[in-house]
Write an enzyme that holds these catalytic residues in place. Structure first.
Site, mmCIF file in Angstrom:
data_model
loop_
_atom_site.group_PDB
_atom_site.id
_atom_site.type_symbol
_atom_site.label_atom_id
_atom_site.label_comp_id
_atom_site.label_asym_id
_atom_site.label_seq_id
_atom_site.Cartn_x
_atom_site.Cartn_y
_atom_site.Cartn_z
ATOM 1 N N GLU A 220 37.995 -1.870 78.472
ATOM 2 C CA GLU A 220 39.050 -2.822 78.091
ATOM 3 C C GLU A 220 39.105 -4.037 79.013
ATOM 4 O O GLU A 220 40.111 -4.302 79.678
ATOM 5 C CB GLU A 220 40.415 -2.109 78.013
ATOM 6 C CG GLU A 220 40.471 -1.116 76.862
ATOM 7 C CD GLU A 220 41.844 -0.500 76.641
ATOM 8 O OE1 GLU A 220 42.761 -0.747 77.457
ATOM 9 O OE2 GLU A 220 42.010 0.234 75.653
ATOM 10 N N GLU A 324 37.916 4.171 71.640
ATOM 11 C CA GLU A 324 39.262 4.756 71.692
ATOM 12 C C GLU A 324 39.986 4.460 70.388
ATOM 13 O O GLU A 324 39.881 3.355 69.842
ATOM 14 C CB GLU A 324 40.083 4.186 72.861
ATOM 15 C CG GLU A 324 39.572 4.554 74.239
ATOM 16 C CD GLU A 324 40.468 4.008 75.350
ATOM 17 O OE1 GLU A 324 41.653 3.687 75.068
ATOM 18 O OE2 GLU A 324 39.987 3.889 76.498
#
Length: 504
Positions: A220, A324
């Site tokens: 991320e 994810e």
């Protein structure tokens, strides 16, 4: 300034990966590198997150750094090391691994902090410098013995996810350091060089394992409008890993803008070759104000149009993974259109929709966040609960099924080739097509799919990297041509027909 120049030197001229496919029959390691995975994250093991495993946290602590700092002050480094090692070694029981295998989970993504790697060797001049070689000195060996090797014994692969970077790749607590929102990693060339050195160590150290699916160089990455700092780091990270291993897939973050990194891969990847890079996308629909303003039904419907869409050249040449996702939606969404009254069914629809879309748009695999909670239940964040609810399940169910025989292959090939020839002869009867290329591609796609399927019903997932390697072999044997697209179409048809035939 010197570190910045050195980083740019390391980042110059990105090293290509070796071909994903080599011999006619793929090795076990090649299948682990290239199959489509039905996976799950092992969150809050090596990078603590309070909301998942909270017993080590007190007061207002939110990060692992705060926890380890307090514990060392209270009880010393040795006792703190024992506390953490107990957490790591007990996190996954044999019954947990067996449950994963029984439910056809083929891969786990394991978040790690830089402080966990190599006995703390890569913590100098970082916030973990006082703890790396004491508290974390055995973390890396425990990761290998209790995670990589345990997974290997059940034919489960592992993504090494460098979740925590010095000063944070994002400003969130799951970076493992103080959540100040600054994402300081991108402005620190010294930290990036340190991590590149660490990545080369990782690639060399795990090279002997067959079941490392990939090394992920960041989790991320913070959104960036130009992505220049991320591009420099990604290039340097790739080159560092390639110094040790030219085969291992390398995962980069899409920084919440997939097309930015589609363009980057496409611009740095010569024709008929592969960087060996996979782009990681995360699908959460419970965070943004725009999602909270939607009903659950609308969110599910909109996935068709907003999950990995509008990509340059339809994402050609780029392999994606859904690193994810969850089944969680915001309370505000549940309040709309009587959603709460139909919660169980809508949760199931939401989870299954993500699985099905990732099957074609992120075929490298999907990894649910997350596997387990200290409290025993994590609701719609909980993989076991969502499995029981029918909200998540493997996109393919080929394990244990009969491999299609030669008669089936010959019949499918004839049907597909006849249809291909008939279509193009009608479309342009004067063109001198090279239909043998379609046949060769189809045969290769079918045979490769068959060899993957013989290993626990595996399916090719890193499709571009695998396909471009096989195409290069075809060109080497038959020469290049304006009709290579026929080989491409044949390869894709061969793969699809095999999977459909085996699935019945």
């Amino acid at each position: 300034m010197f570190d910045k120049l050195k980083l740019k030197k390391v980042a110059s001229s990105i090293t290509l990966a070796d071909p994903a496919a080599t011999d006619d029959t793929p090795s076990k390691k090649q299948i682990f590198h290239n199959r489509s995975n039905y996976g799950v994250n092992l969150g809050s093991c090596f990078v603590l997150e309070r909301w998942i495993y909270g017993s080590l946290f007190t007061g207002n602590e939110q990060t692992e750094l705060q926890v380890v700092s307090r514990l060392v002050n209270q009880q010393g480094a040795d006792k703190t090391r024992e506390t953490f090692e107990k957490h790591w070694t007990s996190f996954m029981s044999d019954s947990d691994w067996q449950w994963l295998q029984d439910h056809n989970v083929t891969s786990v993504r394991v978040p790690l902090g830089y402080w966990d790697v190599g006995g703390g060797e890569y913590t100098s001049n970082t916030k973990y410098s006082n703890y790396g070689k004491s508290v974390y000195k055995n973390a890396w060996s425990i990761f290998k013995s209790h995670f990589v090797e345990k997974a290997a014994s059940r034919n489960i692969s592992v993504i090494i996810d460098i979740h925590g970077l010095p000063y944070g790749a994002n400003g969130d607590a799951h970076s493992g350091e103080d959540a100040d929102g600054k994402a300081g990693f991108w402005n620190d060339s010294q930290a990036q060089l340190l991590v590149c050195k660490m990545l080369q160590f990782i690639a060399q150290d795990v090279k002997g394992y067959d079941n490392i699916a990939a090394i992920q160089v960041v989790n991320e990455a913070v959104f960036s409008s130009d992505g220049k700092k991320q591009a420099t780091y990604y290039s340097a990270a790739i080159n560092s890993i390639r110094n040790a291993d030219k085969e291992i897939p390398i995962i980069i973050s899409d920084g919440w803008w997939p097309d930015q990194w589609v363009k980057w891969v496409q611009s740095n990847q010569p024709e008929n070759s592969s960087l060996g890079v996979v782009v990681d996308d995360h699908c959460y629909r419970c965070v943004s104000d725009s999602d909270k303003a939607k009903s659950v039904q609308q969110i599910i419907q909109d996935l068709d149009g907003d999950f990995l869409t509008n990509l340059t050249k339809n994402g050609e040449g780029v392999d994606f993974v859904l690193g994810e996702y969850s089944c969680v939606l915001d309370t505000e969404s549940w309040k709309k259109d009587n959603g709460e009254a139909h919660r169980a069914e809508l949760v199931k629809q939401f989870g299954q929709k993500q699985i099905q879309l990732s099957k074609t748009r992120a075929p490298v695999g999907s990894y649910f966040w997350t596997f387990k909670f200290e409290a025993g239940s994590g609701g719609e964040w909980d993989f076991k609960e969502m499995t029981s609810a029918g909200a998540v399940s493997p996109p393919y169910n080929l394990k244990g099924k009969e491999i299609p025989n030669d008669d089936t292959f010959n019949s499918k090939l004839k049907s597909s080739l006849d249809a291909h020839e008939a279509y193009w002869k009608k479309a342009n009867p004067n063109e001198k097509y090279e239909f043998y290329r379609y046949k060769d591609g189809y045969t290769t796609g079918w045979n490769d799919s068959m060899n993957f399927a013989k290993f626990d019903g595996s399916v090719i997932g890193r499709v571009y990297a695998w396909k471009v390697a096989r195409r290069a072999q075809h060109i080497s044997k038959h020469g290049s041509s304006n009709f290579l697209w026929e080989w491409d179409q044949g390869f894709s048809s061969g793969m699809d027909d095999f999977v459909n035939a085996m699935a019945g």
